[in-house]
Write a protein that holds these residues in place. Structure first.
Motif, mmCIF file in Angstrom:
data_model
loop_
_atom_site.group_PDB
_atom_site.id
_atom_site.type_symbol
_atom_site.label_atom_id
_atom_site.label_comp_id
_atom_site.label_asym_id
_atom_site.label_seq_id
_atom_site.Cartn_x
_atom_site.Cartn_y
_atom_site.Cartn_z
ATOM 1 N N LEU A 1 -3.035 -1.794 4.949
ATOM 2 C CA LEU A 1 -2.294 -2.398 6.057
ATOM 3 C C LEU A 1 -1.395 -1.375 6.767
ATOM 4 O O LEU A 1 -1.050 -1.552 7.931
ATOM 5 C CB LEU A 1 -1.433 -3.562 5.538
ATOM 6 C CG LEU A 1 -2.198 -4.817 5.129
ATOM 7 C CD1 LEU A 1 -1.295 -5.776 4.353
ATOM 8 C CD2 LEU A 1 -2.750 -5.528 6.373
ATOM 9 N N ALA A 2 -1.039 -0.325 6.036
ATOM 10 C CA ALA A 2 -0.128 0.675 6.617
ATOM 11 C C ALA A 2 -0.877 1.885 7.183
ATOM 12 O O ALA A 2 -0.245 2.813 7.682
ATOM 13 C CB ALA A 2 0.872 1.136 5.552
ATOM 14 N N GLU A 3 -2.193 1.839 7.123
ATOM 15 C CA GLU A 3 -2.986 2.973 7.619
ATOM 16 C C GLU A 3 -2.644 3.285 9.063
ATOM 17 O O GLU A 3 -2.478 2.369 9.885
ATOM 18 C CB GLU A 3 -4.489 2.642 7.518
ATOM 19 C CG GLU A 3 -5.166 3.349 6.365
ATOM 20 C CD GLU A 3 -6.583 2.835 6.135
ATOM 21 O OE1 GLU A 3 -7.024 2.915 4.988
ATOM 22 O OE2 GLU A 3 -7.210 2.343 7.102
ATOM 23 N N GLY A 4 -2.548 4.569 9.371
ATOM 24 C CA GLY A 4 -2.293 4.979 10.752
ATOM 25 C C GLY A 4 -0.825 4.891 11.140
ATOM 26 O O GLY A 4 -0.455 5.271 12.247
ATOM 27 N N ARG A 5 0.012 4.388 10.243
ATOM 28 C CA ARG A 5 1.438 4.262 10.561
ATOM 29 C C ARG A 5 2.157 5.528 10.109
ATOM 30 O O ARG A 5 1.658 6.283 9.273
ATOM 31 C CB ARG A 5 2.014 3.036 9.856
ATOM 32 C CG ARG A 5 1.300 1.727 10.211
ATOM 33 C CD ARG A 5 1.638 1.243 11.607
ATOM 34 N NE ARG A 5 3.004 0.802 11.691
ATOM 35 C CZ ARG A 5 3.415 -0.448 11.394
ATOM 36 N NH1 ARG A 5 2.522 -1.359 11.022
ATOM 37 N NH2 ARG A 5 4.675 -0.785 11.497
ATOM 38 N N PRO A 6 3.369 5.777 10.644
ATOM 39 C CA PRO A 6 4.098 6.985 10.246
ATOM 40 C C PRO A 6 4.320 7.038 8.722
ATOM 41 O O PRO A 6 4.308 6.004 8.043
ATOM 42 C CB PRO A 6 5.433 6.852 10.968
ATOM 43 C CG PRO A 6 5.189 5.891 12.072
ATOM 44 C CD PRO A 6 4.105 4.979 11.632
ATOM 45 N N LEU A 7 4.556 8.251 8.242
ATOM 46 C CA LEU A 7 4.685 8.480 6.796
ATOM 47 C C LEU A 7 5.710 7.544 6.148
ATOM 48 O O LEU A 7 5.472 6.963 5.094
ATOM 49 C CB LEU A 7 5.088 9.943 6.553
ATOM 50 C CG LEU A 7 5.276 10.352 5.101
ATOM 51 C CD1 LEU A 7 3.991 10.180 4.308
ATOM 52 C CD2 LEU A 7 5.769 11.796 5.011
ATOM 53 N N ARG A 8 6.859 7.365 6.805
ATOM 54 C CA ARG A 8 7.907 6.533 6.185
ATOM 55 C C ARG A 8 7.424 5.104 5.999
ATOM 56 O O ARG A 8 7.799 4.427 5.050
ATOM 57 C CB ARG A 8 9.193 6.573 7.013
ATOM 58 C CG ARG A 8 9.081 5.892 8.339
ATOM 59 C CD ARG A 8 10.289 6.140 9.228
ATOM 60 N NE ARG A 8 10.122 5.496 10.512
ATOM 61 C CZ ARG A 8 10.566 4.277 10.815
ATOM 62 N NH1 ARG A 8 11.224 3.577 9.915
ATOM 63 N NH2 ARG A 8 10.369 3.768 11.999
ATOM 64 N N ARG A 9 6.561 4.626 6.915
ATOM 65 C CA ARG A 9 6.065 3.268 6.795
ATOM 66 C C ARG A 9 5.064 3.176 5.652
ATOM 67 O O ARG A 9 5.011 2.199 4.917
ATOM 68 C CB ARG A 9 5.415 2.804 8.114
ATOM 69 C CG ARG A 9 6.294 2.994 9.331
ATOM 70 C CD ARG A 9 7.611 2.264 9.220
ATOM 71 N NE ARG A 9 7.483 0.840 9.481
ATOM 72 C CZ ARG A 9 8.386 -0.065 9.109
ATOM 73 N NH1 ARG A 9 9.457 0.318 8.435
ATOM 74 N NH2 ARG A 9 8.209 -1.325 9.390
ATOM 75 N N ARG A 10 4.219 4.232 5.520
ATOM 76 C CA ARG A 10 3.246 4.217 4.420
ATOM 77 C C ARG A 10 3.972 4.331 3.085
ATOM 78 O O ARG A 10 3.583 3.734 2.092
ATOM 79 C CB ARG A 10 2.225 5.351 4.603
ATOM 80 C CG ARG A 10 1.168 4.987 5.658
ATOM 81 C CD ARG A 10 0.221 6.117 5.919
ATOM 82 N NE ARG A 10 0.818 7.140 6.747
ATOM 83 C CZ ARG A 10 0.729 8.441 6.540
ATOM 84 N NH1 ARG A 10 0.044 8.901 5.513
ATOM 85 N NH2 ARG A 10 1.297 9.293 7.349
ATOM 86 N N MET A 11 5.075 5.110 3.080
ATOM 87 C CA MET A 11 5.858 5.202 1.840
ATOM 88 C C MET A 11 6.452 3.839 1.499
ATOM 89 O O MET A 11 6.499 3.427 0.348
ATOM 90 C CB MET A 11 6.947 6.248 1.976
ATOM 91 C CG MET A 11 6.418 7.664 1.873
ATOM 92 S SD MET A 11 7.752 8.818 1.636
ATOM 93 C CE MET A 11 6.850 10.292 1.179
ATOM 94 N N MET A 12 6.904 3.135 2.521
ATOM 95 C CA MET A 12 7.455 1.800 2.269
ATOM 96 C C MET A 12 6.374 0.900 1.664
ATOM 97 O O MET A 12 6.618 0.154 0.715
ATOM 98 C CB MET A 12 7.991 1.199 3.562
ATOM 99 C CG MET A 12 8.572 -0.191 3.365
ATOM 100 S SD MET A 12 8.924 -0.988 4.941
ATOM 101 C CE MET A 12 9.303 -2.645 4.380
ATOM 102 N N ALA A 13 5.147 1.005 2.227
ATOM 103 C CA ALA A 13 4.055 0.159 1.733
ATOM 104 C C ALA A 13 3.715 0.473 0.274
ATOM 105 O O ALA A 13 3.187 -0.366 -0.448
ATOM 106 C CB ALA A 13 2.821 0.330 2.612
ATOM 107 N N ALA A 14 4.029 1.705 -0.167
ATOM 108 C CA ALA A 14 3.735 2.096 -1.556
ATOM 109 C C ALA A 14 4.679 1.405 -2.535
ATOM 110 O O ALA A 14 4.407 1.327 -3.731
ATOM 111 C CB ALA A 14 3.848 3.605 -1.702
ATOM 112 N N MET A 15 5.794 0.913 -2.030
ATOM 113 C CA MET A 15 6.788 0.283 -2.926
ATOM 114 C C MET A 15 6.438 -1.176 -3.206
ATOM 115 O O MET A 15 5.616 -1.757 -2.535
ATOM 116 C CB MET A 15 8.167 0.415 -2.307
ATOM 117 C CG MET A 15 8.620 1.860 -2.387
ATOM 118 S SD MET A 15 9.801 2.259 -1.142
ATOM 119 C CE MET A 15 9.753 4.052 -1.245
#
Ligand SMILES: Cc1cc2nc3c(=O)[nH]c(=O)nc-3n(C[C@H](O)[C@H](O)[C@H](O)COP(=O)(O)OP(=O)(O)OC[C@H]3O[C@@H](n4cnc5c(N)ncnc54)[C@H](O)[C@@H]3O)c2cc1C
Ligand SMILES: NC(=O)c1ccc[n+]([C@@H]2O[C@H](COP(=O)([O-])OP(=O)(O)OC[C@H]3O[C@@H](n4cnc5c(N)ncnc54)[C@H](OP(=O)(O)O)[C@@H]3O)[C@@H](O)[C@H]2O)c1
Length: 541
Positions: free
Chosen positions: A87-101
């Protein structure tokens, strides 16, 4: 489904204001809170916000200035990690990091998910292994994402000489990073003899601390590891218990500084440096998240040491390779209006066996057995994001809390009793067996007798041949539930996130469809609307 998200914070600052996205979000929240708009909930305290503000030059263009639209479709603790990352693909790194939590916004790491990821990206937080509910999977994903910023910090676990150094200037505001010292008072078993569960009513004395709380909040506390496990680790390690580490002894650091379960990747990495041949390959594979012997899920720190007998890591390097021991959160089960200077918790003890050894949940067995009455306890309050009584005391409430999920509802009822709130109160409680697991039975009977508890609906899962759960009881009384909803009732759910919360929501949707004469899609939208209005709130874990 997901924990209810806090209502959006009104945007008070113009987009042209010279702040980063992170600063703008914090300031909007701060002003909204001050002006009494929205719920004013901010993830960071004013002090924390000030520290954040002080640390980032106002006009700086940084990794947070990415024009991301802020939407976070992955922010749902029921979605598994691979799906969240999709769901976070293509989003900035900070957003993908958030999705990892783990998306719980539980604050055990010291932040909410979004702030934690923003701080990692701005390199203000180096520790990638702080997400307790996300565990190793989150830590691994963060490490791999971190490669985009450069090499991941070599020693993310770096163990403090004294437990948890404050990340922010110490203030009188009690937070995870500046905990108070309260006094553990007592534990009382809530199950009768014969129960399969071990659940405790815990009382803690807050007098002399600056801790204040509101019903709906959670209580954070720092546990210690079991001394027998610590001693077994020291024996397996072959290190002297008094080996000096940062002004403390090895044993002291193992007691309160590091987590002894599960074994982190860094520990296997350390072993890969110290062994050769097949054992080295095995350690390397484990460090990379592989499972060469099909036992990775069972490897706590002691089992990991025992897997590589004869290998003698330097105690300091060993400690450096471990994760810090994190606080645990518990829903508050009391109201300060009834028990001034005290807080109560309802804690289920985690114990399970792997092979011959019994594994212990660190905090639940600490509260359920190790900590002695009248001894100090490091703790803080984690403010609820969007879980609390309705502002209007006349609003009816429906509370669904099986097992330890009943905790905040005891607090709600105490609060409504103390404030003489006029609203009707309906509690759904369930557990394994009526004869053994009816928590607070006498208290609830008393509340019914005085008319405070308008309705008490029970569901015992193991009394009969078939499992019977709270949502089954809800369906039975669906017509009345719908009537309460049309009267404006707020619905609250607390307890298990993985199965119960989803099943309860499904039942509510079905009830709305059946008794509210709606299609399934319309019923889903109706419950979605309840959530948006703050009329369906969850405290699930
Ligand atoms: C906001 C919030 C509120 C909470 N409120 C409450 C509450 O009111 N009451 C309450 O009791 N808890 C509550 N919890 C859960 C609580 O924080 C702890 O997670 C819980 O007590 C376990 O912590 P522990 O340190 O004892 O166990 P840990 O040492 O963290 O061990 C738990 C881990 O052990 C493993 N495990 C557990 N059982 C098994 C098994 N059978 N087989 C294999 N592995 C297993 C799992 O990996 C699990 O994550 C809440 C959590 C949150 C986030
Ligand atoms: N992170 C942790 O390690 C940790 C520690 C403690 C608790 N928890 C979580 O907190 C939850 C609360 O634990 P608890 O001991 O208070 O109680 P619990 O284990 O959730 O059990 C409470 C009641 O809920 C029933 N139940 C099981 N599945 C259900 C479902 N899908 N829908 C509705 N009810 C269901 C149980 O029935 P049966 O058991 O008979 O099926 C039992 O009667 C746990 O389920 C667990 O997820 C997590």
């Amino acid at each position: 489904m997901s924990q209810t998200l806090p209502p959006p914070i009104p945007q008070l600052l113009p987009d042209s204001a010279p702040f980063t996205a992170e600063q703008r979000a914090w300031l909007n929240g701060f002003f909204a809170g001050y002006l009494g708009l929205g719920d004013g909930v901010t993830a960071l305290s004013p002090e924390e916000g000030a520290a954040l503000m002080a640390g980032v030059p106002a006009a700086a263009k940084g990794p947070l200035d990415d024009d991301d639209d802020g939407d976070a479709p992955w922010h749902d603790q029921a979605i598994v990690l691979p799906e969240r990352m999709k769901l976070a693909e293509g989003r900035p790194l900070r957003r993908r990091m958030m999705a990892a939590m783990a998306q719980q916004d539980c604050g055990q790491c010291g932040y909410n998910c979004e702030d934690y990821s923003n701080l990692i990206v701005t390199k203000k937080e180096e520790r990638l292994n702080l997400c307790v509910p996300g565990g190793k999977d989150t830590a691994r994903m963060l490490k791999s994402l971190y490669e985009e910023l450069g090499k991941a910090p070599e020693r993310p676990a770096a163990v403090p000489a004294t437990p948890e150094p404050p990340a922010l200037p110490a203030t009188t505001v009690i937070t995870r990073n500046n905990p108070a010292s309260a006094t553990f008072l007592s534990r009382t078993r809530l199950n009768r003899p014969g129960s399969e569960k071990e659940t405790w009513h815990i009382e803690i004395d807050l007098n002399g601390t600056a801790i204040g709380y509101t019903v709906g909040d959670s209580f954070g506390l720092f546990p210690t590891n079991e001394p027998a496990l610590v001693d077994a680790v020291i024996r397996a390690l072959g290190g002297p218990p008094d080996f000096p580490i940062g002004g403390r002894t090895l044993r002291e650091v193992l007691i309160d500084g590091v987590s002894l379960a599960p074994a982190p990747d860094m520990l296997f990495q350390l072993y890969s440096y110290l062994t050769g041949g097949a054992r080295r390959q095995k350690a390397k594979a484990l460090a990379a998240g592989e499972d060469p012997d099909d036992d990775a899920a069972t490897l706590d720190v002691l089992a990991a040491i025992e897997k590589f007998p004869g290998v003698r890591p330097d105690p300091e390097a060993f400690i450096e390779s471990l994760d810090p021991l994190q606080p645990r959160l518990y829903s508050i089960a009391s109201s300060p209006k009834v028990h001034a200077g005290r807080v109560a918790l309802t804690v289920d003890t985690v114990r399970y066996k792997i092979g011959k050894r019994e594994r212990l949940g660190v905090a639940s067995t600490f509260l359920g057995g190790r900590i002695k009455p009248n001894t100090p306890l490091r703790c803080y309050v984690q403010k609820a994001h969007a879980f609390g009584l309705p502002a209007d005391p006349a609003t009816p409430i429906i509370m669904i809390g099986p097992g330890t999920g009943v905790a905040p509802f005891r607090a709600f009822l105490h609060e409504r009793m103390a404030t003489k709130a006029k609203g009707r109160n309906w509690l759904f409680f369930g557990h394994q067996r009526s004869a053994f697991d009816f928590f607070y039975e006498d208290e609830f009977a008393g509340m019914k007798a005085i008319g405070l508890l308008t309705r008490l609906s029970l569901a015992w899962s193991r009394d009969g041949e078939q499992k019977f759960y709270v949502q089954d009881r809800m369906r039975e009384v669906g017509r009345d539930l719908w009537a309460w909803l049309t009267d404006g009732a707020h619905v609250y759910v607390c307890g298990d996130a993985k199965r119960m919360a989803k099943d309860v929501e499904r039942a509510l949707v079905d009830i709305v469809a059946q008794h509210g004469a709606r299609t399934q899609d319309q019923a889903v939208a109706f419950v979605g609307e309840l959530k948006k209005q703050g009329r369906y709130q969850q405290d699930v874990y």
